[in-house]
Design a protein around this motif. Structure first.
Motif, PDB file in Angstrom:
ATOM      1  N   ASP A   1       0.909  -1.158  -0.116  1.00  0.00           N
ATOM      2  CA  ASP A   1      -0.130   0.025  -0.025  1.00  0.00           C
ATOM      3  C   ASP A   1       1.072   1.251  -0.120  1.00  0.00           C
ATOM      4  OD1 ASP A   1      -2.223  -1.709   0.094  1.00  0.00           O
ATOM      5  OD2 ASP A   1      -2.440  -1.474   2.132  1.00  0.00           O
ATOM      6  N   GLU A   2       1.850   1.121   0.717  1.00  0.00           N
ATOM      7  CA  GLU A   2       2.961   2.517   0.899  1.00  0.00           C
ATOM      8  C   GLU A   2       3.480   2.556  -0.527  1.00  0.00           C
ATOM      9  OE1 GLU A   2       2.766  -0.108   2.882  1.00  0.00           O
ATOM     10  OE2 GLU A   2       2.240   1.080   4.817  1.00  0.00           O
ATOM     11  N   GLN A   3       3.964   1.396  -1.192  1.00  0.00           N
ATOM     12  CA  GLN A   3       4.419   1.805  -2.536  1.00  0.00           C
ATOM     13  C   GLN A   3       3.566   2.306  -3.663  1.00  0.00           C
ATOM     14  OE1 GLN A   3       5.826  -2.319  -3.148  1.00  0.00           O
ATOM     15  NE2 GLN A   3       7.857  -1.837  -2.685  1.00  0.00           N
ATOM     16  N   PHE A   4       2.165   1.960  -3.707  1.00  0.00           N
ATOM     17  CA  PHE A   4       0.995   2.421  -4.499  1.00  0.00           C
ATOM     18  C   PHE A   4       0.793   3.822  -4.149  1.00  0.00           C
ATOM     19  CE2 PHE A   4      -3.082   3.266  -5.818  1.00  0.00           C
ATOM     20  CZ  PHE A   4      -3.218   2.614  -6.987  1.00  0.00           C
ATOM     21  N   ALA A   5       0.754   4.314  -2.841  1.00  0.00           N
ATOM     22  CA  ALA A   5       0.747   5.567  -2.470  1.00  0.00           C
ATOM     23  C   ALA A   5       1.626   6.371  -2.974  1.00  0.00           C
ATOM     24  CB  ALA A   5       0.367   5.590  -1.043  1.00  0.00           C
ATOM     25  N   MET A   6       2.859   5.924  -2.872  1.00  0.00           N
ATOM     26  CA  MET A   6       3.927   6.827  -3.515  1.00  0.00           C
ATOM     27  C   MET A   6       3.777   7.063  -4.805  1.00  0.00           C
ATOM     28  SD  MET A   6       8.181   5.774  -3.258  1.00  0.00           S
ATOM     29  CE  MET A   6       8.106   5.497  -1.614  1.00  0.00           C
TER      30      MET A   6
ATOM     31  N   GLN B   1       1.084   6.956  -6.586  1.00  0.00           N
ATOM     32  CA  GLN B   1      -0.182   7.979  -6.978  1.00  0.00           C
ATOM     33  C   GLN B   1       0.319   9.338  -6.577  1.00  0.00           C
ATOM     34  OE1 GLN B   1      -3.438   7.153  -8.153  1.00  0.00           O
ATOM     35  NE2 GLN B   1      -3.109   9.186  -8.562  1.00  0.00           N
ATOM     36  N   GLU B   2       1.135   9.403  -5.717  1.00  0.00           N
ATOM     37  CA  GLU B   2       1.460  10.801  -5.240  1.00  0.00           C
ATOM     38  C   GLU B   2       2.316  11.422  -6.340  1.00  0.00           C
ATOM     39  OE1 GLU B   2       4.043  14.061  -3.584  1.00  0.00           O
ATOM     40  OE2 GLU B   2       4.471  11.930  -4.018  1.00  0.00           O
TER      41      GLU B   2
ATOM     42  N   ASN C   1       0.209  12.399  -9.543  1.00  0.00           N
ATOM     43  CA  ASN C   1      -0.446  13.701  -9.120  1.00  0.00           C
ATOM     44  C   ASN C   1       0.556  14.825  -9.434  1.00  0.00           C
ATOM     45  OD1 ASN C   1      -2.504  11.996  -8.475  1.00  0.00           O
ATOM     46  ND2 ASN C   1      -2.297  12.418  -6.399  1.00  0.00           N
TER      47      ASN C   1
ATOM     48  N   ILE D   1      -4.274   3.435 -11.263  1.00  0.00           N
ATOM     49  CA  ILE D   1      -3.838   4.453 -10.850  1.00  0.00           C
ATOM     50  C   ILE D   1      -4.936   5.577 -11.295  1.00  0.00           C
ATOM     51  CG2 ILE D   1      -2.118   6.268 -11.342  1.00  0.00           C
ATOM     52  CD1 ILE D   1      -0.234   3.826 -11.781  1.00  0.00           C
TER      53      ILE D   1
END
Length: 315
Positions: A183-188, A190-191, A194, A245
């Motif tokens: 989850d941390e890698q995916f959030a990184m 996506q950020e 953006n 994404i």
């Protein structure tokens, strides 16, 4: 006599344009109007500057890559980008500006390079975005350059486009690994997407009609900025959606009637500031590194060019 010379130049220019508009090509040794030479020189010099400056944002991450395999592939990509720069500088030289002068202009802050290389990188997600989204945008525009009128540029671009396709695969591999990771890698990831969305929309430039674009009139470009932007959205947005994404523009959608994507106009004033040469902190830092590299490695250049004799070690 002056009037007769002007008439001759006007006739030759009209014949040159007729040759271009009929799909004709131009060699470095051919006669060409000054406007054509200057437009090509400006465009190709900026491309070469972008390749060599574009190596720096990823170079910053070689030591921090998460595995030896990632370090090796990133180092190889950075090396390729520098090689592209030297190939393209050689093409620009055929239009009358020495390579050293172009490089001196670049490190002095007078040379232009692409907007996407003026931004900082914050995480490994940026490396994924540069490889997948930025190199993907480069492939869209560079494939179109295979149809440009200046043949020395076309010949070099055939090799560059082939290698950029490998770079895109490198970025796609990192993108897929992060999208399917923790989850941390995916959030990184996506950020990072953006943050890169607007610079990528800027990448292609403002929407200028073909009949109003001097670059198309003179055969430097074969497609409009909007045609390239639409191709990129059509190719890469569905790929991002497949990875889960989200694209950060709620207005982005495909119109089946017009067969085109609609989107929120990016803030074009931000792009104008970069084009005018107002440096960002990342720009200043990367120019500093280019200046340091030029200063510290000057002795290598002098030996290669024969301006300095190598020191021979005593037996």
């Amino acid at each position: 006599m002056v009037a007769a010379t002007q008439t001759t130049d006007e006739q030759r220019t009209e014949e040159f344009l007729a040759h271009l508009h009929a799909g004709g090509k131009v060699e470095a040794t051919d006669w060409m109007p000054e406007t054509y030479r200057q437009l090509n020189l400006k465009f190709i010099e900026m491309h070469a500057n972008s390749e060599i400056m574009g190596a720096l944002p990823e170079r910053e991450w070689i030591a921090r890559a998460p595995s030896l395999r990632r370090k090796r592939s990133l180092a190889a990509k950075v090396q390729d980008e520098v090689g592209h720069a030297h190939l393209i500088y050689r093409v620009a030289e055929t239009l009358g500006k020495p390579r050293q002068q172009m490089y001196d202009d670049l490190i002095a802050g007078r040379g232009k390079f692409h907007n996407v290389f003026h931004y900082p990188t914050h995480s490994w997600g940026d490396v994924a975005c540069i490889g997948f989204l930025v190199d993907g945008a480069a492939i869209v525009t560079q494939r179109a350059l295979l149809e440009t009128s200046y043949l020395p540029y076309v010949r070099v671009m055939r090799r560059v486009v082939a290698e950029e396709s490998l770079h895109y695969r490198h970025g796609e591999d990192i993108m897929l690994a992060m999208a399917s990771g923790t989850d941390e890698q995916f959030a990184m990831l996506q950020e990072a997407v953006n943050r890169w969305w607007e610079p990528i929309m800027h990448f292609f430039g403002t929407d200028v009609a073909a009949e109003d674009d001097p670059m198309i009139h003179w055969g430097v470009k074969s497609r409009t900025n909007e045609q390239s932007r639409q191709e990129w959205i059509n190719t890469y947005v569905p790929k991002m959606w497949d990875m889960g994404i989200e694209t950060p523009d709620p207005a982005l959608r495909y119109d089946a009637d017009t067969k085109a994507w609609s989107y929120t106009e990016p803030d074009w004033d931000k792009l104008k500031q970069i084009v005018k040469g107002e440096p960002t902190p990342a720009t200043a830092s990367r120019l500093y590194w280019r200046q340091a590299l030029a200063r510290d490695h000057e002795w290598v250049r002098q030996i290669v060019t024969g301006d300095r004799a190598p020191v021979v070690a005593a037996a």
